[in-house]
Write a protein that holds these residues in place. Structure first.
Motif, PDB file in Angstrom:
ATOM      1  N   VAL A  53     -13.606  -3.497   3.416  1.00  0.00           N
ATOM      2  CA  VAL A  53     -13.365  -2.065   3.651  1.00  0.00           C
ATOM      3  C   VAL A  53     -13.583  -1.250   2.391  1.00  0.00           C
ATOM      4  CG1 VAL A  53     -11.706  -2.519   5.487  1.00  0.00           C
ATOM      5  CG2 VAL A  53     -10.864  -2.033   3.215  1.00  0.00           C
ATOM      6  N   GLY A  54     -14.206  -1.826   1.398  1.00  0.00           N
ATOM      7  CA  GLY A  54     -14.448  -1.074   0.158  1.00  0.00           C
ATOM      8  C   GLY A  54     -13.619  -1.673  -0.953  1.00  0.00           C
ATOM      9  N   SER A  55     -14.176  -1.651  -2.138  1.00  0.00           N
ATOM     10  CA  SER A  55     -13.524  -2.384  -3.215  1.00  0.00           C
ATOM     11  C   SER A  55     -12.357  -1.629  -3.822  1.00  0.00           C
ATOM     12  CB  SER A  55     -14.543  -2.726  -4.295  1.00  0.00           C
ATOM     13  OG  SER A  55     -15.235  -1.558  -4.650  1.00  0.00           O
ATOM     14  N   ASN A  56     -12.320  -0.317  -3.621  1.00  0.00           N
ATOM     15  CA  ASN A  56     -11.274   0.468  -4.256  1.00  0.00           C
ATOM     16  C   ASN A  56     -10.640   1.434  -3.280  1.00  0.00           C
ATOM     17  OD1 ASN A  56     -11.482  -0.058  -7.365  1.00  0.00           O
ATOM     18  ND2 ASN A  56     -13.568   0.033  -6.552  1.00  0.00           N
ATOM     19  N   SER A  57      -9.408   1.730  -3.575  1.00  0.00           N
ATOM     20  CA  SER A  57      -8.680   2.589  -2.677  1.00  0.00           C
ATOM     21  C   SER A  57      -7.837   3.550  -3.507  1.00  0.00           C
ATOM     22  CB  SER A  57      -7.817   1.672  -1.821  1.00  0.00           C
ATOM     23  OG  SER A  57      -7.131   2.393  -0.880  1.00  0.00           O
ATOM     24  N   LEU A  58      -7.898   4.812  -3.132  1.00  0.00           N
ATOM     25  CA  LEU A  58      -7.144   5.835  -3.851  1.00  0.00           C
ATOM     26  C   LEU A  58      -5.971   6.274  -2.986  1.00  0.00           C
ATOM     27  CD1 LEU A  58      -6.926   8.102  -6.069  1.00  0.00           C
ATOM     28  CD2 LEU A  58      -8.353   9.479  -4.583  1.00  0.00           C
ATOM     29  N   HIS A  59      -4.768   6.221  -3.551  1.00  0.00           N
ATOM     30  CA  HIS A  59      -3.578   6.669  -2.827  1.00  0.00           C
ATOM     31  C   HIS A  59      -3.017   7.887  -3.514  1.00  0.00           C
ATOM     32  CE1 HIS A  59      -3.154   2.968  -0.474  1.00  0.00           C
ATOM     33  NE2 HIS A  59      -3.713   2.432  -1.533  1.00  0.00           N
ATOM     34  N   LEU A  60      -2.869   8.924  -2.740  1.00  0.00           N
ATOM     35  CA  LEU A  60      -2.362  10.171  -3.294  1.00  0.00           C
ATOM     36  C   LEU A  60      -1.093  10.542  -2.546  1.00  0.00           C
ATOM     37  CD1 LEU A  60      -3.193  12.574  -5.150  1.00  0.00           C
ATOM     38  CD2 LEU A  60      -4.176  13.591  -3.111  1.00  0.00           C
ATOM     39  N   ARG A  61      -0.074  10.927  -3.298  1.00  0.00           N
ATOM     40  CA  ARG A  61       1.173  11.349  -2.667  1.00  0.00           C
ATOM     41  C   ARG A  61       1.485  12.754  -3.135  1.00  0.00           C
ATOM     42  NH1 ARG A  61       5.134   8.640  -0.015  1.00  0.00           N
ATOM     43  NH2 ARG A  61       7.115   9.741   0.004  1.00  0.00           N
ATOM     44  N   VAL A  62       1.622  13.675  -2.180  1.00  0.00           N
ATOM     45  CA  VAL A  62       1.932  15.067  -2.546  1.00  0.00           C
ATOM     46  C   VAL A  62       3.448  15.260  -2.562  1.00  0.00           C
ATOM     47  CG1 VAL A  62      -0.247  16.023  -1.694  1.00  0.00           C
ATOM     48  CG2 VAL A  62       1.705  15.822  -0.130  1.00  0.00           C
ATOM     49  N   LEU A  63       3.877  16.347  -3.210  1.00  0.00           N
ATOM     50  CA  LEU A  63       5.320  16.609  -3.300  1.00  0.00           C
ATOM     51  C   LEU A  63       5.860  17.215  -2.017  1.00  0.00           C
ATOM     52  CD1 LEU A  63       5.875  18.030  -6.900  1.00  0.00           C
ATOM     53  CD2 LEU A  63       6.851  15.950  -5.924  1.00  0.00           C
ATOM     54  N   GLU A  64       5.020  18.047  -1.361  1.00  0.00           N
ATOM     55  CA  GLU A  64       5.454  18.743  -0.144  1.00  0.00           C
ATOM     56  C   GLU A  64       4.526  18.342   0.990  1.00  0.00           C
ATOM     57  OE1 GLU A  64       7.786  21.300  -0.203  1.00  0.00           O
ATOM     58  OE2 GLU A  64       8.055  21.475  -2.379  1.00  0.00           O
ATOM     59  N   THR A  65       5.094  17.987   2.141  1.00  0.00           N
ATOM     60  CA  THR A  65       4.238  17.578   3.267  1.00  0.00           C
ATOM     61  C   THR A  65       3.275  18.695   3.668  1.00  0.00           C
ATOM     62  OG1 THR A  65       5.980  18.256   4.794  1.00  0.00           O
ATOM     63  CG2 THR A  65       5.879  15.930   4.265  1.00  0.00           C
ATOM     64  N   SER A  66       3.718  19.962   3.465  1.00  0.00           N
ATOM     65  CA  SER A  66       2.870  21.096   3.864  1.00  0.00           C
ATOM     66  C   SER A  66       1.574  21.154   3.053  1.00  0.00           C
ATOM     67  CB  SER A  66       3.643  22.405   3.701  1.00  0.00           C
ATOM     68  OG  SER A  66       4.014  22.549   2.334  1.00  0.00           O
ATOM     69  N   GLN A  67       1.551  20.452   1.930  1.00  0.00           N
ATOM     70  CA  GLN A  67       0.335  20.506   1.100  1.00  0.00           C
ATOM     71  C   GLN A  67      -0.636  19.362   1.368  1.00  0.00           C
ATOM     72  OE1 GLN A  67       2.651  20.753  -2.438  1.00  0.00           O
ATOM     73  NE2 GLN A  67       2.056  22.881  -2.798  1.00  0.00           N
ATOM     74  N   ARG A  68      -0.250  18.486   2.266  1.00  0.00           N
ATOM     75  CA  ARG A  68      -1.103  17.329   2.448  1.00  0.00           C
ATOM     76  C   ARG A  68      -2.471  17.688   3.033  1.00  0.00           C
ATOM     77  NH1 ARG A  68      -0.168  11.889   5.915  1.00  0.00           N
ATOM     78  NH2 ARG A  68      -0.285  13.330   7.666  1.00  0.00           N
ATOM     79  N   THR A  69      -2.483  18.586   4.013  1.00  0.00           N
ATOM     80  CA  THR A  69      -3.758  18.935   4.638  1.00  0.00           C
ATOM     81  C   THR A  69      -4.750  19.482   3.611  1.00  0.00           C
ATOM     82  OG1 THR A  69      -2.538  19.442   6.628  1.00  0.00           O
ATOM     83  CG2 THR A  69      -4.780  20.247   6.546  1.00  0.00           C
ATOM     84  N   ALA A  70      -4.231  20.363   2.731  1.00  0.00           N
ATOM     85  CA  ALA A  70      -5.110  20.930   1.704  1.00  0.00           C
ATOM     86  C   ALA A  70      -5.601  19.847   0.747  1.00  0.00           C
ATOM     87  CB  ALA A  70      -4.356  22.015   0.930  1.00  0.00           C
TER      88      ALA A  70
END
Ligand SMILES: Nc1ncnc2c1ncn2[C@@H]1O[C@H](COP(=O)(O)OP(=O)(O)OP(=O)(O)O)[C@@H](O)[C@H]1O
Ligand SMILES: [Mg+2]
Length: 344
Positions: free
Chosen positions: A225-242
């Protein structure tokens, strides 16, 4: 010789094709993981291999014996602990083990000592005199496995041995599994927890809707599925879409908004692709809680392969994880098979 070899294995329940042409080649020794969402056909496959359910199509050899033509030979050699209850709840732990050991042909004096040895090895000696119905989930799982290895089997089927356990009991079961492998037993393990497969299994098969959709070492599956994976965690759920939109602009379509409402995951061909992400988020004024770059988890592999996470109910089914009584033993070569399984 492979421990298990199946060709085009099929099981139908009415019009429902629970197992739909499964080919497996499982080497001897070590842990082989079978992964799949609820209703994928894992338990059904195991029950056919353990001779508890007739095969409707294809064939299977277990430890060199044809399952359909030589079921007795298979039963002599394998053990199965599964999701369905079969120990007698009203008997004590010791009584259950003694009963099973008697059924397996141990002599009267040897029976007691084998039962005590197992209770001690599994750290439940104190609970030996108590009725099994008073056991915690973790103790229950341990006695289930103890019951299934009264005679050290060449092959053991462990059907979701840690579902619903707390982390400590789970670790305990993992130690037991490793000890079994060290003793030369081949373990076929089903699990909904992909980190469990990661920890224990050398190779895995991913089953979905009765079919094997991927097979290999956990490393091979991750690489697929690809050699690398980026995980990002936002502080506010409302900002995840952006945040997800920015990732898509920079990285293309391999961006997934996870079940966790704070996180977004992106698959990368090359870790350098991650470099512009932080400045872009900063410019957009999106604060982040964490940013990690690493190998994809088996959960991501699973999502990529099946389009849904492990343990997520495929649409249109009504069975849920954990509705069955978890933890149980079918002891090969005995008549302790429960009739409660019918209720599943
Ligand atoms: N005894 C049975 N009678 C009718 N249908 C059954 C029976 N056992 C299983 N099925 C059906 O076969 C399919 C596969 O079920 P199975 O129990 O093998 O899945 P599983 O992968 O073990 O799922 P889970 O992760 O929930 O344990 C499901 O659609 C299930 O409803
Ligand atoms: Mg199952």
């Amino acid at each position: 010789m492979a421990a298990i070899e199946t060709h085009g294995l099929v099981k139908r329940f009415g019009t429902n094709i629970a197992v739909d042409g499964v080919d497996l080649s499982i080497p001897s020794g070590g842990v082989y993981g079978v992964l799949g969402p609820n209703g994928a056909g894992k338990t059904t496959t195991i029950r056919m291999l353990a001779t508890l359910l007739p095969i409707d199509g294809g064939n299977a050899r277990v430890l060199g014996h044809d399952v359909a033509n030589e079921p007795e030979a298979v039963r002599q050699k394998v053990a199965l602990t599964g999701q369905f209850a079969s120990l007698d709840e009203d008997l004590t732990g010791t009584e259950n083990l003694v009963l099973l050991a008697r059924l397996l042909g141990y002599s009267r004096p040897a029976v007691r000592s084998r039962a005590e040895q197992l209770l001690t090895a599994f750290d439940i000696a104190d609970a030996g005199p108590r009725q099994v119905k008073t056991y915690s989930g973790g103790m229950r799982r341990r006695i289930d496995i103890a019951a299934s290895i009264i005679v050290t089997p060449e092959l053991i089927f462990l059907d979701e041995p840690t579902t619903g356990l707390d982390p400590r009991s789970r670790n305990h079961v993992w130690e037991i599994v490793r000890a079994l492998v060290a003793g030369g037993t081949t373990v076929l393990l089903t699990t909904q927890y992909l980190d469990e497969a990661d920890q224990l299994a050398g190779r895995v098969a991913v089953i979905d809707r009765g079919k094997v959709i991927a097979e290999g070492t956990t490393g091979e599956l991750k690489a697929s599925v690809g050699s690398n994976s980026l995980h990002l965690r936002v502080l506010e759920t409302s900002q995840r879409t952006a945040a997800a939109r920015i990732l898509r602009d920079l990285l293309g379509d391999n961006v997934t908004e996870d079940p966790d409402p704070f996180t977004v995951t992106a698959r990368l061909d090359n870790p350098a692709q991650a470099a512009p992400v932080l400045p872009a988020l900063d410019t957009a004024g999106i604060p982040i809680a964490s940013f990690t770059l690493g190998q994809p988890s088996l959960d991501e592999v699973f999502l990529a392969l099946t389009g849904h996470g492990a343990g997520v109910e495929p649409a249109g089914t009504t069975r849920g994880a954990g509705v069955e009584p978890a933890g149980t033993t079918y002891q090969a070569g005995t008549t302790v098979e429960s009739d409660r399984e019918v209720a599943s």
